[in-house]
Scaffold this active site. Structure first.
Site, mmCIF file in Angstrom:
data_model
loop_
_atom_site.group_PDB
_atom_site.id
_atom_site.type_symbol
_atom_site.label_atom_id
_atom_site.label_comp_id
_atom_site.label_asym_id
_atom_site.label_seq_id
_atom_site.Cartn_x
_atom_site.Cartn_y
_atom_site.Cartn_z
ATOM 1 N N GLN A 67 0.755 -1.179 0.102
ATOM 2 C CA GLN A 67 -0.122 0.254 -0.074
ATOM 3 C C GLN A 67 0.950 1.180 -0.092
ATOM 4 O OE1 GLN A 67 -2.776 -0.643 3.181
ATOM 5 N NE2 GLN A 67 -3.713 -2.399 2.434
ATOM 6 N N ASP A 68 1.539 1.488 1.033
ATOM 7 C CA ASP A 68 2.543 2.454 1.033
ATOM 8 C C ASP A 68 3.625 2.325 2.180
ATOM 9 O OD1 ASP A 68 0.788 2.992 3.292
ATOM 10 O OD2 ASP A 68 0.525 4.820 3.193
ATOM 11 N N PRO A 69 4.658 3.098 2.133
ATOM 12 C CA PRO A 69 5.906 2.591 3.082
ATOM 13 C C PRO A 69 5.460 2.690 4.551
ATOM 14 C CG PRO A 69 6.526 4.314 1.403
ATOM 15 C CD PRO A 69 4.832 4.448 1.348
ATOM 16 N N ALA A 129 1.572 3.713 -3.195
ATOM 17 C CA ALA A 129 1.987 5.146 -3.075
ATOM 18 C C ALA A 129 3.553 5.020 -2.451
ATOM 19 C CB ALA A 129 1.130 5.799 -1.952
ATOM 20 N N ALA A 138 -0.752 6.372 5.049
ATOM 21 C CA ALA A 138 -1.402 6.756 4.024
ATOM 22 C C ALA A 138 -1.517 8.252 3.614
ATOM 23 C CB ALA A 138 -2.815 6.263 4.005
#
Length: 225
Positions: A67-69, A129, A138
């Site tokens: 999803q994202d870091p 992302a 997020a």
């Protein structure tokens, strides 16, 4: 991330693959520099923002979408689910990935959470992302990175060479239409909040290898030090 040409930031094959979104990548660089100028920081460190695209484009045979870091400072290294080798207390998602790795293939628990050896085997660890704000999950979703990462996936599919995608969780599964007829392994996310709802027992590693062999490709050596 310095304002440099795309071919200086990513591997040559990726530079060509991402050329249609070079303007968006430049705009995201401007966004990150503006964040720093405003006294805000971002994760991962600038040198690692595009790290996923530093492995050879033509060598990618497995795609694992995140999803994202990780928003905890010191963890994110620009590869989905991976953390710096110095991190001792691993995120729950990564612990569950290692648990499933053992259940699936009988491999011992790795000594740390750095998944770089997988990338050397042709596994692309790609977040939707590529940045976030410290301690704010997020935070940079919807800012423009999705345009970049979706182009990356389209380019991989367009090669016409073997590829298996591993889609964990709803956000990743939403990318299924981009994959055309290429095989995908779908399950719940490895997060502690959802792993019991279909991630555990899904055997993604052995299944990915089976699907690679069916396409005439070499299987991945999933062992980690």
């Amino acid at each position: 991330m310095a304002p440099r040409p795309l071919h200086e930031l990513v591997e040559a094959g990726w530079a060509k693959a991402l050329d249609p979104v070079a303007g968006r990548i430049a705009a995201m660089g401007d966004f990150l520099r503006a964040e720093v100028a405003a006294g805000r920081t971002y994760l991962p460190a600038g040198a690692n923002v595009l790290r996923a695209f530093q492995q050879p484009f033509d060598d990618v045979r497995v795609l694992i979408v995140g999803q994202d870091p990780y928003p905890t400072p010191g963890m994110a290294i620009g590869l989905s689910f991976a953390v710096s080798p110095e991190v001792r207390s691993l995120p729950g998602s990564l612990e569950n990935i290692f648990r499933e790795l053992h259940t699936d293939l009988g491999l011992p628990r790795p000594s740390n959470g750095d998944l770089t050896p997988w990338t050397e085997q042709g596994v692309l660890l790609l977040n939707r992302a590529l940045t976030t704000a410290p301690r704010k999950p997020a935070a940079h979703r919807g800012k423009g990175w999705e345009e970049v990462t979706e182009q990356a996936i389209r380019a991989l599919v367009a090669r016409g060479t073997p590829l298996v995608s591993v889609l964990w969780g709803r956000d990743a599964r939403n990318l299924r239409p981009l994959l055309g007829d290429l095989p995908a392994i779908e399950s719940a996310h490895p997060s502690p909040m959802s792993a019991d709802r279909g991630f555990f027992g899904s055997r993604p590693f052995s299944r990915a290898n089976e699907l690679l062999v069916r396409q005439g490709a070499q299987p991945v050596d999933w062992r980690l030090p």
